[in-house]
Design an enzyme around this catalytic site. Structure first.
Site, PDB file in Angstrom:
ATOM      1  N   CYS A 170      -3.622   3.123   5.511  1.00 24.13           N
ATOM      2  CA  CYS A 170      -2.700   3.441   6.356  1.00 24.13           C
ATOM      3  C   CYS A 170      -1.482   2.861   5.888  1.00 24.13           C
ATOM      4  O   CYS A 170      -1.321   1.667   5.583  1.00 24.13           O
ATOM      5  CB  CYS A 170      -2.920   2.946   7.585  1.00 24.13           C
ATOM      6  N   ARG A 189      -1.480   5.080   0.570  1.00 27.07           N
ATOM      7  CA  ARG A 189      -2.578   4.099   1.291  1.00 27.07           C
ATOM      8  C   ARG A 189      -3.461   5.009   2.581  1.00 27.07           C
ATOM      9  O   ARG A 189      -4.441   4.403   3.077  1.00 27.07           O
ATOM     10  CB  ARG A 189      -1.460   3.334   2.009  1.00 27.07           C
ATOM     11  N   TRP A 193      -5.402   6.476   7.275  1.00 22.38           N
ATOM     12  CA  TRP A 193      -6.844   6.550   6.576  1.00 22.38           C
ATOM     13  C   TRP A 193      -7.953   6.230   7.647  1.00 22.38           C
ATOM     14  O   TRP A 193      -7.727   5.125   8.229  1.00 22.38           O
ATOM     15  CB  TRP A 193      -6.909   5.631   5.431  1.00 22.38           C
ATOM     16  N   ASN A 208      -1.464  -0.734  11.085  1.00 23.80           N
ATOM     17  CA  ASN A 208      -2.614  -0.468  10.108  1.00 23.80           C
ATOM     18  C   ASN A 208      -3.699  -1.770  10.307  1.00 23.80           C
ATOM     19  O   ASN A 208      -2.649  -2.710  10.595  1.00 23.80           O
ATOM     20  CB  ASN A 208      -1.911  -0.839   8.979  1.00 23.80           C
ATOM     21  N   GLY A 209      -4.730  -1.507  10.495  1.00 21.00           N
ATOM     22  CA  GLY A 209      -5.716  -2.672  10.505  1.00 21.00           C
ATOM     23  C   GLY A 209      -6.643  -2.227  11.356  1.00 21.00           C
ATOM     24  O   GLY A 209      -7.115  -1.004  11.798  1.00 21.00           O
ATOM     25  N   GLU A 237     -16.496   0.885 -15.442  1.00 18.82           N
ATOM     26  CA  GLU A 237     -15.299   1.300 -15.017  1.00 18.82           C
ATOM     27  C   GLU A 237     -15.111   2.830 -15.412  1.00 18.82           C
ATOM     28  O   GLU A 237     -14.603   3.706 -14.766  1.00 18.82           O
ATOM     29  CB  GLU A 237     -14.102   0.360 -15.952  1.00 18.82           C
ATOM     30  N   LYS A 258     -14.414   5.812 -12.626  1.00 21.55           N
ATOM     31  CA  LYS A 258     -13.296   6.590 -12.564  1.00 21.55           C
ATOM     32  C   LYS A 258     -13.649   8.176 -12.419  1.00 21.55           C
ATOM     33  O   LYS A 258     -13.375   8.896 -11.761  1.00 21.55           O
ATOM     34  CB  LYS A 258     -12.619   6.530 -14.179  1.00 21.55           C
ATOM     35  N   GLU A 305     -14.681   8.738  -8.780  1.00 21.35           N
ATOM     36  CA  GLU A 305     -13.679   8.737  -7.867  1.00 21.35           C
ATOM     37  C   GLU A 305     -12.882   9.935  -7.808  1.00 21.35           C
ATOM     38  O   GLU A 305     -12.433  10.325  -6.651  1.00 21.35           O
ATOM     39  CB  GLU A 305     -12.700   7.388  -8.389  1.00 21.35           C
ATOM     40  N   HIS A 342     -35.807   0.565 -17.941  1.00 20.99           N
ATOM     41  CA  HIS A 342     -36.340  -0.243 -16.778  1.00 20.99           C
ATOM     42  C   HIS A 342     -36.091   0.602 -15.508  1.00 20.99           C
ATOM     43  O   HIS A 342     -36.095  -0.005 -14.621  1.00 20.99           O
ATOM     44  CB  HIS A 342     -35.749  -1.713 -16.649  1.00 20.99           C
ATOM     45  N   LYS A 389      -5.602   3.542  -1.578  1.00 22.63           N
ATOM     46  CA  LYS A 389      -5.336   2.656  -2.541  1.00 22.63           C
ATOM     47  C   LYS A 389      -5.645   1.146  -2.318  1.00 22.63           C
ATOM     48  O   LYS A 389      -6.052   0.365  -3.118  1.00 22.63           O
ATOM     49  CB  LYS A 389      -3.602   2.711  -3.198  1.00 22.63           C
TER      50      LYS A 389
HETATM   51  O1  M6R Z   1      -5.874  -3.915  -4.902  1.00 25.52           O
HETATM   52  P1  M6R Z   1      -7.204  -4.285  -5.585  1.00 25.52           P
HETATM   53  O2  M6R Z   1      -7.306  -4.665  -7.074  1.00 25.52           O
HETATM   54  O3  M6R Z   1      -7.807  -5.322  -4.962  1.00 25.52           O
HETATM   55  O4  M6R Z   1      -8.304  -3.047  -5.195  1.00 25.52           O
HETATM   56  C1  M6R Z   1      -9.716  -3.217  -5.473  1.00 25.52           C
HETATM   57  C2  M6R Z   1     -10.317  -1.894  -5.514  1.00 25.52           C
HETATM   58  O5  M6R Z   1     -10.014  -1.283  -4.042  1.00 25.52           O
HETATM   59  C3  M6R Z   1      -9.571  -0.974  -6.277  1.00 25.52           C
HETATM   60  O6  M6R Z   1      -9.824  -1.296  -7.796  1.00 25.52           O
HETATM   61  C4  M6R Z   1     -10.632   0.463  -6.334  1.00 25.52           C
HETATM   62  O7  M6R Z   1     -12.000   0.205  -6.699  1.00 25.52           O
HETATM   63  C5  M6R Z   1      -9.814   1.624  -7.075  1.00 25.52           C
HETATM   64  N1  M6R Z   1      -9.911   2.612  -6.488  1.00 25.52           N
HETATM   65  C6  M6R Z   1     -10.316   1.676  -8.325  1.00 25.52           C
HETATM   66  O8  M6R Z   1      -9.805   2.881  -9.214  1.00 25.52           O
END
Ligand code: M6R
Length: 608
Positions: A2, A27, A74, A100-101, A481, A485, A488, A504, A603
């Site tokens: 948010c 956000r 969000w 927000n929260g 990673e 990606k 996501e 395994h 984000k």
């Molecule tokens: O702001 P942060 O690095 O603490 O965020 C951690 C994760 O939320 C962030 O890396 C998330 O996994 C991203 N969407 C990755 O692309």
């Protein structure tokens, strides 16, 4: 999670709010809304969808005024609907607020209010706050806000307007970020710096529990008990241009292409006479450094994978007992930190709720806490003993790319520094490693120039539904990673495993329809990984490899090969991650996905 903006001044508030919301859309982006105060009236407009949808509505209604608050959502409590979108008003229309929260005791509060005859129009926890505030207000806003903070449990950043009070809006902050901006005859608030950049770089960071009044004449701040607090003004060193897309179709692609520059900036000023020198940032003496026996590194998501990469060099270059954990696990485990522990928290935003909670826990147990973050002045940066900044510049794409590069670079510098200070890494080896690090920006750029081959590979595999990613040693976190990606932003199912683990269990998934992306640079584990490729091939899975220039053998075993320049084994993640980021990007583009704002994500995850 948010985004909040607030404005008071001479400009047309809806324009400032919409610009701010656009800049905060990473956000949250399921609905948006704003409230403007004009001629003593509070006008509220909300819409499901993106900020652009809200902007169309604002234009149709020709909303005008010099004071307002806005929100991009969000969803947490209550589905995505106009009723649940913010701002929320009390039933008499005297107060309006954005939040927000999460309010943890909202059900109890709602029951109490309903018993007193209040009718709710949304399913949100937020509406409880505004209805409660309306009942606490006795013509003294500060008094009502102090009472409000006493009643609320949970996390909140709030921007509030009172219909009776002209030229001032109010802010509260507990557990969710909120920054105040100071302009010439105008005042702002925002959850994040990018919303403020077009207007001001003079900011005040609100601390936990603080209450603020923002007006054209300036800012007043009080502690949660109503005592006045003097605040210092900080200057932000980011430029507006850093938050723009330039000629790129997406922020993510721009940010991937900035990675050579990110490495240069991260290294700049931290290497003196062929040695890493972090002493201006980490004023640590030898006695302190030698007092540590354990090293905990804690993070979430991509930051956690960066920590896993760093774990492998930290355990090699130092004699510390290194333990890396996911923040949401660490905070509930019995992994005791103590005065012999250095605890490192890695977070791009510095606002991730789980990482903050883990940090507070380690600090309460006596650990020395270090933040590795991209955001100066973030909550994490303000709660630790020391900060190592990434210097990656603002990252707008929801998928982290350049900040992963910045994180591993900062953590490697930190590992080299620690290794030399503890004398567990020889000067000769330290120098050799650093020399190779200094060549990495160029090698990353060479890798980026090969984008066409990655695009072609994505074209070949764009219709696949499942992928397996494999890597060993330094390449295992890179596989994690790469798979994250792909999931996501292209919504393709991808699993990542340590290559040796495949047999395994995950091998049962393999068949001709499931491509296996193997990260196999020329390193000490090359032949072992090659054996795993044979196992996958025997199950008819197509093999896609990320391999080193000049490795001819791999071409005989893989169906497709993406190449990276040679580098030392320890440095391979800096290069091998790049084709994986580009692969995810092109897969998403071919599949017509919303690259910069993938579904369901936000984000910074400021709720648990
Ligand atoms: O702001 P942060 O690095 O603490 O965020 C951690 C994760 O939320 C962030 O890396 C998330 O996994 C991203 N969407 C990755 O692309």
């Amino acid at each position: 999670m948010c985004g909040i903006v607030g404005y008071v001044g001479m400009r047309n508030a809806p324009d400032v709010l919409l610009e701010g919301l656009k800049r905060l859309e990473y956000r949250g982006y399921d609905s948006a809304g704003l409230a403007v105060k004009s001629d003593g009236r509070l006008e509220v407009i909300k819409e499901v969808g993106k900020v652009a949808d809200l902007a169309r509505l604002v234009e149709e209604r020709q909303l005008e005024g010099c004071q307002g608050i806005g929100h991009t959502r969000w969803a947490t409590h209550g589905g995505v609907s106009v009723d649940n979108a913010h701002p929320h008003c009390d039933d008499c229309g005297n107060f309006v607020l954005v939040h927000n929260g999460i309010i943890e005791n909202y059900l109890d509060l709602r029951e109490e209010l309903e018993a007193a005859g209040v009718t709710f129009t949304s399913e949100t926890d937020t509406e409880v706050i505004v209805q409660l505030l309306a009942r606490l207000y006795q013509k003294d806003m500060l008094d009502a806000l102090v009472k409000l903070t006493e009643k609320l449990r949970g996390s909140y950043a709030l921007a509030i307007m009172n219909r009776e009070i002209d030229g001032t809006f109010y802010c509260l902050r507990k557990g969710s970020p909120l920054i105040l901006g100071i302009g010439d005859g105008e005042g702002f608030c925002a959850s994040d710096v990018p919303a403020l950049l077009p207007y001001t770089r003079q900011v005040v960071y609100l601390e936990e529990g603080e209450i603020a009044a923002v007006s054209r004449d300036g800012i007043q701040v009080w502690a949660s008990d109503g005592q006045r607090v003097e605040k210092s003004i900080s200057t932000i060193d980011w430029e507006v241009s850093m938050t723009e897309k330039a000629a790129y179709p997406h922020y993510m692609l721009k940010e991937i292409h900035e990675q050579g520059a990110v490495l240069r900036t991260t290294l700049k000023g931290r290497v003196e006479n062929g040695k890493v020198d972090l002493s201006p940032e980490l004023a640590w003496d030898k006695k302190l450094v030698e007092s540590w026996r354990k090293l905990h590194i804690v993070a979430c998501g991509t930051s956690y994978y960066a920590a896993l990469v760093a774990e492998r060099v930290l355990e090699k270059w130092t004699d510390l007992e290194v333990k890396v954990d996911i923040a949401s696990e660490y905070r509930y485990r019995h992994l005791r930190a103590d005065t012999e522990t250095l605890a490192v928290f890695v977070s791009q935003s510095g606002e991730t709720a789980d990482t903050l909670a883990a940090c507070r826990l380690a600090r309460s147990q006596g650990a020395h806490c270090l933040a590795v973050t991209n955001v100066r002045g973030s909550t994490l940066a303000r709660e630790v003993h020391d900060v190592l900044l990434l210097k990656a510049g603002p990252e707008i794409g929801v998928a982290a790319t350049k900040t992963f590069m910045g994180q591993i670079a900062a953590l490697y510098l930190f590992a080299l520094y620690l290794g030399r200070m503890r004398e567990t890494l020889s000067a000769a080896e330290g120098n050799r490693l650093l020399e190779e690090m200094l060549r990495l920006p160029y090698k990353v750029e060479v890798t980026l120039e090969r984008e066409d081959s990655v695009r072609a590979l994505a074209e070949k595999y764009a219709d696949r539904k499942d992928f397996l990613f494999l890597g060993r040693g330094m390449s295992f976190p890179v596989a994690l990673e790469g798979a994250l990606k792909l999931k996501e932003i292209s919504y393709v199912h991808a699993e990542a495993y340590a290559a040796g683990e495949m047999k395994h269990g995950p091998i049962a998934l393999l068949e001709a329809a499931v491509p296996v992306m193997v990260i196999i640079p020329r390193d000490g584990l090359y032949e072992k990984t090659l054996s795993n490729i044979q196992e996958a091939k025997a199950r008819k899975a197509p093999i896609l490899a990320v391999a080193t220039d000049g490795d001819e053998l791999i071409s005989r075993h893989a169906n497709d090969v993406l190449r990276v320049p040679w580098t030392d084994e320890e440095m391979t993640p800096f290069l091998t991650v790049v084709p994986l980021q580009l692969f995810a990007y092109h897969m998403a583009r071919l599949r017509e996905c919303e690259i910069d704002q993938p579904r369901n994500l936000a984000k910074s995850v400021t709720v648990e």
